[in-house]
Design a protein around this motif. Structure first.
Motif, PDB file in Angstrom:
ATOM      1  N   GLY A  80      70.499  47.930  47.374  1.00  0.00           N
ATOM      2  CA  GLY A  80      69.568  46.324  47.202  1.00  0.00           C
ATOM      3  C   GLY A  80      70.233  45.756  47.507  1.00  0.00           C
ATOM      4  N   LEU A  81      71.826  45.478  47.683  1.00  0.00           N
ATOM      5  CA  LEU A  81      72.404  44.982  47.799  1.00  0.00           C
ATOM      6  C   LEU A  81      73.243  43.525  48.655  1.00  0.00           C
ATOM      7  CD1 LEU A  81      73.697  43.998  43.670  1.00  0.00           C
ATOM      8  CD2 LEU A  81      71.928  42.753  45.209  1.00  0.00           C
ATOM      9  N   ILE A  82      73.128  45.197  49.507  1.00  0.00           N
ATOM     10  CA  ILE A  82      74.009  45.138  50.645  1.00  0.00           C
ATOM     11  C   ILE A  82      73.609  44.330  51.586  1.00  0.00           C
ATOM     12  CG2 ILE A  82      73.805  46.679  52.767  1.00  0.00           C
ATOM     13  CD1 ILE A  82      73.360  49.137  51.702  1.00  0.00           C
ATOM     14  N   ALA A 139      61.717  45.364  51.684  1.00  0.00           N
ATOM     15  CA  ALA A 139      62.399  44.420  53.322  1.00  0.00           C
ATOM     16  C   ALA A 139      64.199  45.278  53.278  1.00  0.00           C
ATOM     17  CB  ALA A 139      61.781  43.345  53.073  1.00  0.00           C
ATOM     18  N   VAL A 140      64.873  45.302  52.314  1.00  0.00           N
ATOM     19  CA  VAL A 140      66.506  45.760  51.944  1.00  0.00           C
ATOM     20  C   VAL A 140      66.205  47.065  52.687  1.00  0.00           C
ATOM     21  CG1 VAL A 140      68.335  46.460  50.861  1.00  0.00           C
ATOM     22  CG2 VAL A 140      66.452  44.461  50.337  1.00  0.00           C
ATOM     23  N   GLY A 141      64.646  47.895  51.898  1.00  0.00           N
ATOM     24  CA  GLY A 141      64.992  49.252  52.917  1.00  0.00           C
ATOM     25  C   GLY A 141      65.161  49.357  54.146  1.00  0.00           C
ATOM     26  N   CYS A 269      73.190  37.126  41.607  1.00  0.00           N
ATOM     27  CA  CYS A 269      73.036  36.892  40.319  1.00  0.00           C
ATOM     28  C   CYS A 269      71.882  36.923  39.881  1.00  0.00           C
ATOM     29  CB  CYS A 269      72.742  35.511  39.191  1.00  0.00           C
ATOM     30  SG  CYS A 269      72.304  35.094  37.570  1.00  0.00           S
ATOM     31  N   PHE A 270      70.418  36.864  40.937  1.00  0.00           N
ATOM     32  CA  PHE A 270      68.837  36.525  40.545  1.00  0.00           C
ATOM     33  C   PHE A 270      67.913  38.137  40.922  1.00  0.00           C
ATOM     34  CE2 PHE A 270      64.883  36.772  42.825  1.00  0.00           C
ATOM     35  CZ  PHE A 270      63.886  36.831  41.602  1.00  0.00           C
ATOM     36  N   VAL A 271      69.249  38.916  42.241  1.00  0.00           N
ATOM     37  CA  VAL A 271      68.663  40.083  42.674  1.00  0.00           C
ATOM     38  C   VAL A 271      68.994  41.235  42.154  1.00  0.00           C
ATOM     39  CG1 VAL A 271      68.571  41.265  44.607  1.00  0.00           C
ATOM     40  CG2 VAL A 271      68.531  39.724  44.662  1.00  0.00           C
ATOM     41  N   SER A 272      70.781  41.156  41.740  1.00  0.00           N
ATOM     42  CA  SER A 272      71.269  42.374  41.000  1.00  0.00           C
ATOM     43  C   SER A 272      70.685  42.862  39.053  1.00  0.00           C
ATOM     44  CB  SER A 272      72.644  41.836  40.208  1.00  0.00           C
ATOM     45  OG  SER A 272      73.085  40.076  39.771  1.00  0.00           O
ATOM     46  N   THR A 273      69.811  41.073  38.260  1.00  0.00           N
ATOM     47  CA  THR A 273      69.825  40.739  37.628  1.00  0.00           C
ATOM     48  C   THR A 273      68.083  41.031  37.630  1.00  0.00           C
ATOM     49  OG1 THR A 273      71.047  38.880  36.265  1.00  0.00           O
ATOM     50  CG2 THR A 273      68.457  39.472  35.417  1.00  0.00           C
ATOM     51  N   ILE A 274      67.573  40.861  38.274  1.00  0.00           N
ATOM     52  CA  ILE A 274      66.335  41.947  38.816  1.00  0.00           C
ATOM     53  C   ILE A 274      66.314  43.086  38.919  1.00  0.00           C
ATOM     54  CG2 ILE A 274      64.068  41.605  40.049  1.00  0.00           C
ATOM     55  CD1 ILE A 274      64.133  39.511  38.087  1.00  0.00           C
ATOM     56  N   MET A 367      73.552  58.789  54.502  1.00  0.00           N
ATOM     57  CA  MET A 367      72.332  58.912  53.247  1.00  0.00           C
ATOM     58  C   MET A 367      72.307  57.826  52.791  1.00  0.00           C
ATOM     59  SD  MET A 367      76.279  60.472  51.183  1.00  0.00           S
ATOM     60  CE  MET A 367      77.213  62.016  51.865  1.00  0.00           C
ATOM     61  N   LEU A 368      72.628  56.232  53.610  1.00  0.00           N
ATOM     62  CA  LEU A 368      72.116  55.093  53.037  1.00  0.00           C
ATOM     63  C   LEU A 368      70.658  55.166  53.787  1.00  0.00           C
ATOM     64  CD1 LEU A 368      75.054  52.937  53.536  1.00  0.00           C
ATOM     65  CD2 LEU A 368      74.082  53.277  52.035  1.00  0.00           C
ATOM     66  N   ILE A 369      70.807  55.609  55.492  1.00  0.00           N
ATOM     67  CA  ILE A 369      69.010  55.806  56.090  1.00  0.00           C
ATOM     68  C   ILE A 369      68.520  56.266  55.145  1.00  0.00           C
ATOM     69  CG2 ILE A 369      67.705  57.062  57.500  1.00  0.00           C
ATOM     70  CD1 ILE A 369      70.618  56.029  59.638  1.00  0.00           C
ATOM     71  N   PHE A 370      68.430  56.999  54.479  1.00  0.00           N
ATOM     72  CA  PHE A 370      67.883  58.651  53.065  1.00  0.00           C
ATOM     73  C   PHE A 370      67.415  57.348  51.854  1.00  0.00           C
ATOM     74  CE2 PHE A 370      66.815  60.478  49.779  1.00  0.00           C
ATOM     75  CZ  PHE A 370      65.629  60.861  49.877  1.00  0.00           C
ATOM     76  N   ILE A 371      68.272  56.299  51.958  1.00  0.00           N
ATOM     77  CA  ILE A 371      67.873  55.297  50.107  1.00  0.00           C
ATOM     78  C   ILE A 371      67.392  53.990  51.194  1.00  0.00           C
ATOM     79  CG2 ILE A 371      68.720  53.999  49.717  1.00  0.00           C
ATOM     80  CD1 ILE A 371      71.376  55.281  48.653  1.00  0.00           C
ATOM     81  N   GLY A 372      67.479  53.635  51.956  1.00  0.00           N
ATOM     82  CA  GLY A 372      66.121  53.106  52.547  1.00  0.00           C
ATOM     83  C   GLY A 372      65.228  53.396  52.907  1.00  0.00           C
ATOM     84  N   TYR A 373      64.822  54.106  53.036  1.00  0.00           N
ATOM     85  CA  TYR A 373      63.529  55.105  53.898  1.00  0.00           C
ATOM     86  C   TYR A 373      62.808  55.451  52.383  1.00  0.00           C
ATOM     87  CZ  TYR A 373      59.575  58.423  54.811  1.00  0.00           C
ATOM     88  OH  TYR A 373      58.871  59.350  54.156  1.00  0.00           O
TER      89      TYR A 373
END
Length: 538
Positions: A80-82, A139-141, A269-274, A367-373
């Motif tokens: 999610g932080l890529i 959107a990250v995915g 800070c914001f995204v990693s905390t959320i 592996m990352l495409i699967f996470i994005g999906y």
């Protein structure tokens, strides 16, 4: 909700280690098998040296577990932080120089998280509407897919440098026409394994992490095709020595680029905390012991981890949902499982670096495409539609703005649209935007919380503050019959609070929704007074 008896919790600290060492060591080892390839892939996709993805996971396990406030979450780098990491590296100048400057923003963000934890400000994470958060993650995915599909097809990373998410999507036909057949073969087979494993019903096979099977298949394939000598250097993972990598890498001179520096400090800070808070809440719901994590303590622990990780060259650390869910399923009992996952990574990287450098990057991309999906799956879009058209609008708007303008602007835009819809749908009064109208009465251990006006994401914190004062051993009735609007975020969060009371031995009921009109097809859909609807129809 039905009353349940409080359960006996596993011990914490050294007592917990002695009591649960067998289950936590086993789970930590199994999570390590999942974390190793994902950490390498996330780092590479983030434009960080791959070894620092593993270093991040080691810190998340060995260091953060000492301070963590959640018993079962696994800490480390996350997909999610890529998008934020690649953006930071690029805007700070790109390459190794951009990586060093991005680390400065990570360290400062970690320091802010430590302060947030000390000041117990974790509650403010509830201020963001659920649909905007899901839109951000979707959107990250999509962005992860846009970048990793090219790696899976064997494209040269140099040809992708500096391209936006939209440009990467537009370039997919070119990568398909110019694909490297050998690399793409490994990537496609790896992708089939990732998507096929969840469909297998055999209980024994289902316990094997899909990324581990990908490695067991892709590494022999790469060896048999002599990738080391016949394919470009970018086809295999390069990590180098862990010992040589463990030194201060941070460069704070990026603070001279004031606007960029502040932007990424806020984003990290914001995204990693959320994301961490969302994961902690989700894993609390899976915890067989129904424990409620200390959110503020966990934010503080992640902040400490981010300071250490940033100093050494690592990525931002969060509570990662896939590995955390696997940890629960593996039978972990305490945060020692997170510690042993980090320790296993440390031992493996020290002893088996040559094995890691046999991994094809196309396998990591799969592996990352699967996470994005999973982040942007059709189920997410359908679920938002079922909740209600207004949630789908916020969800889609957040995705579009995030893809074009970035994460922070995307979430702010989604939140603003949600606020506008609430004002329009519920005739919310200005005084009611940030503070709910609450009448709290109680008879001994029985409490009634009557809400009027509107109950929306923007005033939910005042509702939660009122309920948080009530011990979870008591009984609570939340009456929503008097509101003009109860939005999805409030109803979903109240349901989560209800689970806390159920775990504590109390009862928690939400009444009055049957007197309102549902704007969707689920129990947690936004509800509003019928006369408000008729007013607009007229």
């Amino acid at each position: 909700m039905k009353r349940s008896e409080p359960v006996v919790m596993p011990k914490d600290g050294l007592g917990g280690l002695q009591e649960n060492v067998n289950s936590d060591v086993l789970s930590g080892f199994l999570v390590f098998l999942l974390a190793l390839p994902l950490s390498l892939g996330i780092a590479k996709a983030s434009d960080f040296p791959p070894i620092y993805g593993v270093i991040t996971a080691i810190i998340g396990g060995v260091v953060v577990s000492i301070f963590a406030g959640s018993p079962l979450t696994i800490k480390g780098p996350a997909a999610g932080l890529i998008v934020i990491c690649t953006g930071a590296v690029t805007e700070f100048g790109g390459g190794e120089h951009g990586w060093h400057l991005a680390l400065g923003a990570i360290v400062v963000a970690g320091m802010i998280q430590v302060v947030l934890g000390f000041l117990k400000l974790g509650k403010y994470s509830d201020f963001i509407p659920v649909s905007a958060i899901h839109g951000m993650l979707a959107a990250v995915g999509i962005t992860i897919f846009a970048k990793q599909i090219h790696t899976l097809l064997g494209a040269d990373p140099k040809d992708l440098e500096g391209l936006s998410s939209i440009a990467l999507l537009e370039r997919i036909p070119t990568s398909l026409l110019e694909m490297n057949t050998s690399i793409a073969m490994i990537g496609i087979i790896s992708l089939l394994i990732m998507f096929g494993m969840p469909l297998i019903q055999n209980k024994i096979i289902k316990r094997i992490p899909a990324p581990l099977i990908v490695l067991l298949v892709s590494i022999p394939m790469a060896i048999s095709m002599d990738f080391k000598n016949t394919q470009p250097g970018f086809s295999l993972v390069k990590v180098g020595s862990l010992i040589d990598s463990l030194s201060p890498n941070v460069d704070f001179s990026g603070i001279q680029m004031t606007g960029v520096f502040i932007k990424y400090v806020i984003l990290f800070c914001f995204v990693s905390t959320i994301e961490s808070v969302l994961t902690v809440k989700a894993i609390d719901g899976l915890d067989p012991y129904h424990r409620k994590s200390d959110i503020d303590k966990d934010i503080l622990a992640i902040g400490i981890g981010n300071v250490v990780s940033g100093l050494l060259g690592g990525l931002p650390i969060i509570s990662e949902v896939t590995r955390s869910a696997a940890n629960v399923n593996n039978g972990a009992k305490t945060r020692w499982a997170n510690f042993f996952h980090g320790l296993s990574l440390l031992v493996f990287v020290l002893l088996a670096t040559p094995v890691i450098e046999m991994i094809p990057n196309a396998a990591l991309a799969a592996m990352l495409i699967f996470i994005g999906y999973r982040l942007a799956s059709p189920k997410e879009f359908r679920h938002m539609y079922e909740i209600g058209w207004q949630q789908l609008v916020v969800f889609l708007a957040t995705i579009i703005v995030t893809m074009v303008e970035g994460l922070l602007i995307g979430v702010l835009a989604g939140s603003a649209i949600k606020l506008f819809l609430n004002l329009f749908l519920g005739k919310t009064q200005p005084k009611n935007i940030f503070k709910a109208q609450i009448v709290h009465s109680n008879h001994g251990t029985r409490h009634e919380i009557r809400l009027s006006g509107s109950a929306t994401f923007s005033n939910y914190l005042s509702i939660k503050k009122e309920i948080d004062q009530i011990p979870t051993t008591n009984d609570v009735i939340v009456d929503l019959s008097g509101v003009t609007l109860a939005d999805h975020t409030v109803i979903a969060n109240l349901e989560a609070l209800g689970r806390d009371f159920q775990a504590g031995g109390g009862q928690f009921s939400i009444i009055g929704l049957e007197e309102l009109q549902s704007l969707g097809h689920t129990d947690s859909s936004t509800h509003r007074k019928v006369n408000i609807a008729r007013m607009h129809m007229g």
